[in-house]
Design a protein around this motif. Structure first.
Motif, short mmCIF file in Angstrom:
data_model
loop_
_atom_site.label_atom_id
_atom_site.label_comp_id
_atom_site.label_asym_id
_atom_site.label_seq_id
_atom_site.Cartn_x
_atom_site.Cartn_y
_atom_site.Cartn_z
N ASN A 1 7.89 -25.77 -12.77
CA ASN A 1 8.20 -24.71 -13.72
C ASN A 1 8.38 -23.41 -12.96
OD1 ASN A 1 8.35 -22.81 -15.77
ND2 ASN A 1 6.57 -23.61 -16.91
N VAL B 1 6.24 -20.31 -13.60
CA VAL B 1 4.82 -20.33 -13.25
C VAL B 1 4.68 -20.28 -11.75
CG1 VAL B 1 2.67 -21.64 -13.36
CG2 VAL B 1 4.21 -21.60 -15.33
N ALA C 1 4.27 -14.42 -10.94
CA ALA C 1 4.62 -14.26 -12.36
C ALA C 1 3.55 -13.45 -13.10
CB ALA C 1 4.79 -15.64 -13.01
N GLU D 1 1.07 -12.96 -16.29
CA GLU D 1 0.37 -13.85 -17.21
C GLU D 1 0.86 -13.58 -18.63
OE1 GLU D 1 -2.49 -16.86 -18.19
OE2 GLU D 1 -1.55 -16.21 -16.31
N ASN E 1 -0.33 -18.28 -24.40
CA ASN E 1 0.50 -19.50 -24.34
C ASN E 1 -0.25 -20.70 -23.77
OD1 ASN E 1 0.35 -18.86 -21.65
ND2 ASN E 1 2.57 -18.86 -21.27
N ILE F 1 -1.24 -21.23 -20.76
CA ILE F 1 -0.78 -21.59 -19.41
C ILE F 1 -1.30 -20.57 -18.40
CG2 ILE F 1 1.24 -21.91 -17.90
CD1 ILE F 1 2.81 -22.72 -20.40
N ASP G 1 -0.07 -18.76 -16.03
CA ASP G 1 1.27 -18.38 -15.55
C ASP G 1 1.26 -17.83 -14.13
OD1 ASP G 1 2.89 -18.46 -18.29
OD2 ASP G 1 0.95 -17.51 -18.66
N ASN G 2 0.24 -17.06 -13.77
CA ASN G 2 0.24 -16.42 -12.45
C ASN G 2 -0.61 -17.16 -11.41
OD1 ASN G 2 -2.29 -15.89 -13.41
ND2 ASN G 2 -2.08 -13.65 -13.38
#
Length: 433
Positions: free
Chosen positions: A361, A364, A368, A370, A374, A376, A378-379
């Motif tokens: 992804n 991600v 990235a 956060e 969601n 996830i 992300d960071n």
């Protein structure tokens, strides 16, 4: 020493013996090939292209060169002779593809020079030409002396004291021969890359001098002045073989006229003997040694673990493979970084940088932002949504009025939701209520 008993049924001046080995160093005379008189040398190849080894025998008195086609089971067909005009006075024979048509040819030294016989592919041969001088030649060998991928020949004049090194043109003809004066009665000549520089070298057994003399090729068909090595009395046949399995060819030659005994002389090659210093014996010469013309030279001739054939040991501070690059600067030490989603972050981390926690992804990765709510990471900092400081930065917790039993604090963006049975929901921002 194992002696091969003579076969009384095979005439000494007419027959050649094929002896089969048992794998233990023992040989049994099995086949007698009767061709011309006084057979003097043999050359073995597949002359008719049937996948079986055949034998060509050079005769000194009659029938010239007789070829026997092998059946692949130790049997041979009837001898095939050269035309009558080429029946006498051969002294040596060698096989090679001189005209580069894929069919083995023959070259033979003779009392009147050397003859080249073109292979027809069926076990017969046609006269293709001659080379060398028109004097009595004693020995011949074939190989690439000048590095042009064409087969050349080396010849010895037994009475005129000369070694002839003749370049092949690749079509069965030869150019002008390089001539070296050695001494009388050169009984054998051989071509091999003795100093492993990619160029053919020539060696002769010099009977009257009791020596083997080696001429190193220096490129373009040129050779050095030669180096002599003492051997036994009256050396004659000579072969090259790596006797001590160190990667360097050695010399074995037989001495004659010593009564009933047979004596062999062996020359075990130490690379320095031929002018190429290999101090650590790793097969790569010292760049300071002028005779070392290897494609790759040793960058540390005192350490056998360091040479152009070694693998780079990443992290030891040494240029192990002699490419001028040390450790991480060497491509062999470059890290393997997997970035399947192309976001600039790899799975491996370490030398590859920050670790991508989801390489499938591109949204991600450690760079990235956060996305709060969601579910996830992300960071890739190991914290998700409300647990990540990035999601709590705009909020402050508030107290719920009333009972707290069963209450839970849930961060939603910049607000705080306090939920519980029968509880009120209050919102308070950092700036005001």
């Amino acid at each position: 020493q194992t002696k091969l008993a003579p076969d009384p049924t095979c005439g000494m001046s007419l027959g050649s013996i094929v002896a089969f080995g048992d794998g233990n160093g023992n040989f049994t005379p099995t086949v007698c090939l009767v061709g011309g008189s006084f057979p003097i040398d043999v050359a073995i190849a597949d002359y008719n292209g049937d996948g079986h080894q055949d034998v060509a025998i050079a005769n000194n008195v009659t029938h010239g060169i007789t070829t026997f086609l092998g059946g692949g089971d130790g049997t041979f067909g009837a001898g095939i002779d050269l035309p009558v005009a080429y029946w006498t006075n051969y002294t040596d024979v060698v096989t090679a593809d001189f005209d580069e048509d894929g069919i083995p040819d023959l070259a033979a030294s003779h009392y009147n020079g050397a003859y080249i016989f073109h292979g027809n592919g069926d076990g017969t041969f046609a006269v293709a030409g001659s080379t060398g001088s028109n004097v009595l030649l004693e020995a011949i060998d074939a190989g690439d002396l000048n590095g042009d991928a064409h087969v050349d020949v080396a010849l010895t004049e037994i009475y005129d004291n000369r070694l002839l090194l003749c370049p092949g043109n690749g079509d069965g003809t030869f150019g002008a021969c390089d001539t070296r004066t050695v001494g009388g009665f050169m009984r054998e000549v051989g071509i091999a890359d003795l100093n492993r520089d990619g160029l053919g070298d020539a060696a002769v057994s010099w009977q009257s001098g009791n020596q083997v003399r080696v001429f190193l090729g220096t490129g373009g068909g040129a050779f050095d002045a030669g180096t002599s090595f003492g051997v036994g009395l009256q050396p004659t046949p000579m072969v090259f073989v790596d006797l001590n399995e160190d990667g360097w060819l050695d010399v074995v030659e037989a001495n004659r006229n010593l009564g009933d005994q047979s004596y062999l002389s062996t020359l075990i090659q130490i690379p320095q003997v031929l002018g190429c210093i290999d101090g650590d014996a790793d097969g790569y010469g010292d760049p300071a040694s002028p005779a070392c013309a290897f494609p790759d030279l040793d960058c540390d001739d005192a350490n056998a673990a360091v040479n152009p054939g070694a693998a780079e040991d990443c992290g030891n501070g040494i240029d192990d493979d002699c490419n001028g690059l040390v450790d991480a600067a060497d491509p062999a030490c470059a890290p393997v970084c997997t970035d399947a989603d192309g976001d600039g972050y790899a799975l491996e981390g370490g030398a590859c940088g920050l670790v991508d926690c989801d390489d499938a992804n591109a949204a991600v990765n450690p760079g990235a932002a956060e996305v709060c709510g969601n579910g996830i990471d992300d960071n890739c900092n190991g914290l998700i949504d409300g647990a990540d400081p990035a999601c709590a930065a705009g909020c402050a917790p508030v107290r719920a009025a009333g009972p707290r039993t069963g209450a839970a604090w849930v961060y939603l963006g910049t607000a705080v939701l306090v939920a519980g049975a029968g509880l009120r929901v209050l919102y308070r921002r950092r700036q005001g209520k």
